[in-house]
Design a protein around this motif. Structure first.
Motif, PDB file in Angstrom:
ATOM      1  N   PRO A  85       0.771  -1.387   0.075  1.00  0.00           N
ATOM      2  CA  PRO A  85      -0.136  -0.033   0.184  1.00  0.00           C
ATOM      3  C   PRO A  85       0.997   1.122  -0.025  1.00  0.00           C
ATOM      4  O   PRO A  85       0.745   2.249   1.129  1.00  0.00           O
ATOM      5  N   MET A  86       1.737   1.424  -0.858  1.00  0.00           N
ATOM      6  CA  MET A  86       2.629   2.536  -1.063  1.00  0.00           C
ATOM      7  C   MET A  86       2.658   3.280  -2.299  1.00  0.00           C
ATOM      8  O   MET A  86       3.502   4.183  -2.801  1.00  0.00           O
ATOM      9  N   GLY A  87       1.292   3.395  -2.754  1.00  0.00           N
ATOM     10  CA  GLY A  87       1.061   4.336  -4.075  1.00  0.00           C
ATOM     11  C   GLY A  87       2.101   4.267  -4.983  1.00  0.00           C
ATOM     12  O   GLY A  87       2.361   3.308  -5.529  1.00  0.00           O
ATOM     13  N   GLY A  88       2.663   5.384  -5.361  1.00  0.00           N
ATOM     14  CA  GLY A  88       3.271   5.483  -6.692  1.00  0.00           C
ATOM     15  C   GLY A  88       4.752   4.791  -6.549  1.00  0.00           C
ATOM     16  O   GLY A  88       5.356   4.440  -7.650  1.00  0.00           O
ATOM     17  N   VAL A  89       5.306   4.299  -5.510  1.00  0.00           N
ATOM     18  CA  VAL A  89       6.517   3.397  -5.507  1.00  0.00           C
ATOM     19  C   VAL A  89       5.989   1.804  -5.382  1.00  0.00           C
ATOM     20  O   VAL A  89       6.753   1.106  -5.313  1.00  0.00           O
ATOM     21  N   SER A  90       4.702   1.537  -5.212  1.00  0.00           N
ATOM     22  CA  SER A  90       4.377   0.320  -5.199  1.00  0.00           C
ATOM     23  C   SER A  90       4.875  -0.679  -6.214  1.00  0.00           C
ATOM     24  O   SER A  90       5.089  -1.898  -5.947  1.00  0.00           O
ATOM     25  N   ALA A 338      -1.857   1.797  -9.898  1.00  0.00           N
ATOM     26  CA  ALA A 338      -1.522   1.402 -11.058  1.00  0.00           C
ATOM     27  C   ALA A 338      -0.216   2.593 -11.650  1.00  0.00           C
ATOM     28  O   ALA A 338       0.301   2.318 -12.338  1.00  0.00           O
ATOM     29  N   GLY A 339      -0.520   3.870 -11.101  1.00  0.00           N
ATOM     30  CA  GLY A 339       0.458   4.911 -11.692  1.00  0.00           C
ATOM     31  C   GLY A 339       1.858   4.446 -11.444  1.00  0.00           C
ATOM     32  O   GLY A 339       2.746   4.965 -11.997  1.00  0.00           O
ATOM     33  N   GLY A 340       1.876   3.972 -10.259  1.00  0.00           N
ATOM     34  CA  GLY A 340       3.438   3.367  -9.957  1.00  0.00           C
ATOM     35  C   GLY A 340       3.951   2.087 -10.936  1.00  0.00           C
ATOM     36  O   GLY A 340       5.207   1.766 -10.836  1.00  0.00           O
ATOM     37  N   HIS A 341       3.201   1.602 -11.658  1.00  0.00           N
ATOM     38  CA  HIS A 341       3.377   0.508 -12.455  1.00  0.00           C
ATOM     39  C   HIS A 341       3.378   0.883 -13.815  1.00  0.00           C
ATOM     40  O   HIS A 341       4.079   0.361 -14.875  1.00  0.00           O
ATOM     41  N   LEU A 342       2.774   1.958 -14.088  1.00  0.00           N
ATOM     42  CA  LEU A 342       2.817   2.572 -15.470  1.00  0.00           C
ATOM     43  C   LEU A 342       4.050   2.615 -16.127  1.00  0.00           C
ATOM     44  O   LEU A 342       4.197   1.990 -17.283  1.00  0.00           O
ATOM     45  N   GLY A 343       5.088   3.216 -15.624  1.00  0.00           N
ATOM     46  CA  GLY A 343       6.511   3.433 -16.115  1.00  0.00           C
ATOM     47  C   GLY A 343       7.177   2.255 -16.248  1.00  0.00           C
ATOM     48  O   GLY A 343       7.962   1.731 -17.545  1.00  0.00           O
ATOM     49  N   ILE A 344       6.993   1.298 -15.311  1.00  0.00           N
ATOM     50  CA  ILE A 344       7.709  -0.200 -15.287  1.00  0.00           C
ATOM     51  C   ILE A 344       7.218  -1.034 -16.529  1.00  0.00           C
ATOM     52  O   ILE A 344       7.896  -1.550 -17.139  1.00  0.00           O
ATOM     53  N   SER A 369      11.006   4.696 -12.329  1.00  0.00           N
ATOM     54  CA  SER A 369      11.162   5.269 -11.200  1.00  0.00           C
ATOM     55  C   SER A 369       9.797   5.241 -10.486  1.00  0.00           C
ATOM     56  O   SER A 369       8.822   5.189 -11.401  1.00  0.00           O
ATOM     57  N   GLY A 370       9.787   5.151  -9.498  1.00  0.00           N
ATOM     58  CA  GLY A 370       8.385   5.338  -8.530  1.00  0.00           C
ATOM     59  C   GLY A 370       8.646   6.355  -7.337  1.00  0.00           C
ATOM     60  O   GLY A 370       9.859   6.696  -6.970  1.00  0.00           O
ATOM     61  N   PHE A 371       7.453   7.109  -6.842  1.00  0.00           N
ATOM     62  CA  PHE A 371       7.469   8.006  -5.976  1.00  0.00           C
ATOM     63  C   PHE A 371       5.995   8.132  -5.528  1.00  0.00           C
ATOM     64  O   PHE A 371       5.132   7.870  -6.228  1.00  0.00           O
TER      65      PHE A 371
END
Length: 392
Positions: A85-90, A338-344, A369-371
């Motif tokens: 449960p860590m948002g954009g770094v998940s 899912a925003g944290g997975h989009l770049g990956i 990256s994630g943030f």
């Protein structure tokens, strides 16, 4: 204290990048979106979802369900389970933990899935319950939400380093140009710098096009050993290195650097490359100031040199520094966690050579990256991964 040298990720790969196309609003549950992602993973891998013996979940809107409840809902029986449960770094954290589980033999195929729904009232309710800090110190004063927090961070960064709105606008405009080549992007109209500059203010200096648009959707990928991918006939991306850091630089009154700066040396050393060897970058981009901060902290320029770096490069798919080639969250949309997975997922497609209309011509090595987890004056979590194609 010197950090312990970490074991490399040799032999661990990512396969089957999946995007469930986004919708601005949805009457479906988060579980429905996550289920579609799992089905797409299984179909694309050519196996049953019951062969996923690891499951990592990231979502803001599955309550009262957590990952364990969803195992029954989706007919999974994993021997390794995680809820992140860590948002954009998940995405980065899920990948890191899954990679180590695969290395240790605790799982063979881990499904890393993230997604959220977006009902008409979802964002307001998520905002009100985001953290105890928000409830106690921010929300009662009418400053709740990311816009006010990132306005503070952006203004501090502008004052400290001379960044201008035009610099942030350049990133937003070029990401929109990239998004116009991505059929999954929600933003379908071109954006000019004049339009960016004239957009209505939201929380000065944040204006309309600096803000991500909440939506519904899902992203997913599989983590496994290289030999497993080959036995299934799957293309893959190699994991060269990753980093993760939380609550970095607490001494900064307002955030102007992130946890990447702590560990960037290790990221490149483990991968055996330098920043100049990276062919494309997918930064976490809920607001453009954070992308500019990452150009510095990820080693592409020095601290405070982000504005000049932006002025000196082009960020389109065929530009001098291909960046957020899908359009990023600012033009694709932010489907919650899912925003944290989009770049990956986009980075995977690029180095695998299957990005289609957004494909960078020479994409051997990519960084994503994630943030995330913003409190009033800073984001608490950051991470990054370097991926390479099969032939490296």
């Amino acid at each position: 204290m010197t950090p312990a040298k970490r074991t490399s990720y040799e032999g661990v790969v990512l396969a089957v990048p999946v995007t469930v196309p986004y919708q601005r609003f949805s009457i479906e549950s988060a579980q429905w979106w996550l289920g579609r992602a799992l089905r797409a993973l299984a179909q694309s891998a050519g196996i049953s979802h019951r062969q996923f013996d690891g499951f990592a979940l990231a979502s803001f809107t599955t309550a009262p369900d957590t990952a364990i409840g969803l195992t029954q809902h989706f007919g999974l029986s994993p021997r390794w389970l995680d809820h992140v449960p860590m948002g954009g770094v998940s995405g980065i954290i899920s990948l890191r933990r899954a990679a180590r589980a695969v290395q240790a033999g605790d799982a063979s195929i881990v499904a890393c899935v993230a997604g959220d729904t977006n009902h008409v009232d979802t964002f307001r309710r998520t905002l009100a319950n985001f953290s105890r800090f928000a409830q106690d110190a921010v929300y009662p004063h009418g400053a709740g939400g990311a816009n006010a927090s990132f306005a503070l961070i952006a203004r501090n960064y502008m004052n400290r380093f001379g960044a201008r709105r035009e610099d942030f606008g350049k990133l937003c405009v070029t990401q929109r140009a990239n998004a116009l080549r991505n059929p999954n992007a929600l933003m379908k109209k071109p954006l000019t710098l004049d339009q960016y500059m004239a957009a209505r203010p939201v929380a000065d200096p944040i204006h309309l096009f600096d803000c991500v648009m909440p939506c519904a959707g899902a992203e997913a990928f599989l983590v496994m050993r290289e030999e497993t991918a080959k036995s299934l006939g799957l293309s893959f991306a190699r994991v060269l290195s990753t980093i993760e850091r939380h609550h970095a630089f607490a001494e900064d009154d307002v955030q102007y650097r992130g946890g990447w700066a702590y560990d960037i040396g290790e990221l490149y050393a483990m991968a055996g490359i330098q920043a100049g060897d990276v062919d494309l970058v997918q930064t976490y981009d809920d607001y453009p100031v954070i992308s500019m901060m990452q150009f510095e902290d990820l080693g592409f320029c020095g601290k405070g040199e982000g504005p000049d770096f932006v002025r000196g490069h082009s960020f389109e798919i065929d530009g001098s520094f291909p960046h957020n080639t899908s359009g990023g969250q600012l033009s694709v949309g932010q489907a919650g966690a899912a925003g944290g997975h989009l770049g990956i997922v986009e980075c995977m497609r690029q180095v695998m050579g299957i990005a289609g209309p957004t494909q960078v011509g020479r994409a051997r090595i990519g960084l994503a990256s994630g943030f995330g987890m913003i409190n009033y004056d800073r984001g608490l979590s950051s991470g990054a991964v370097i991926l390479a194609g099969e032939s490296r």
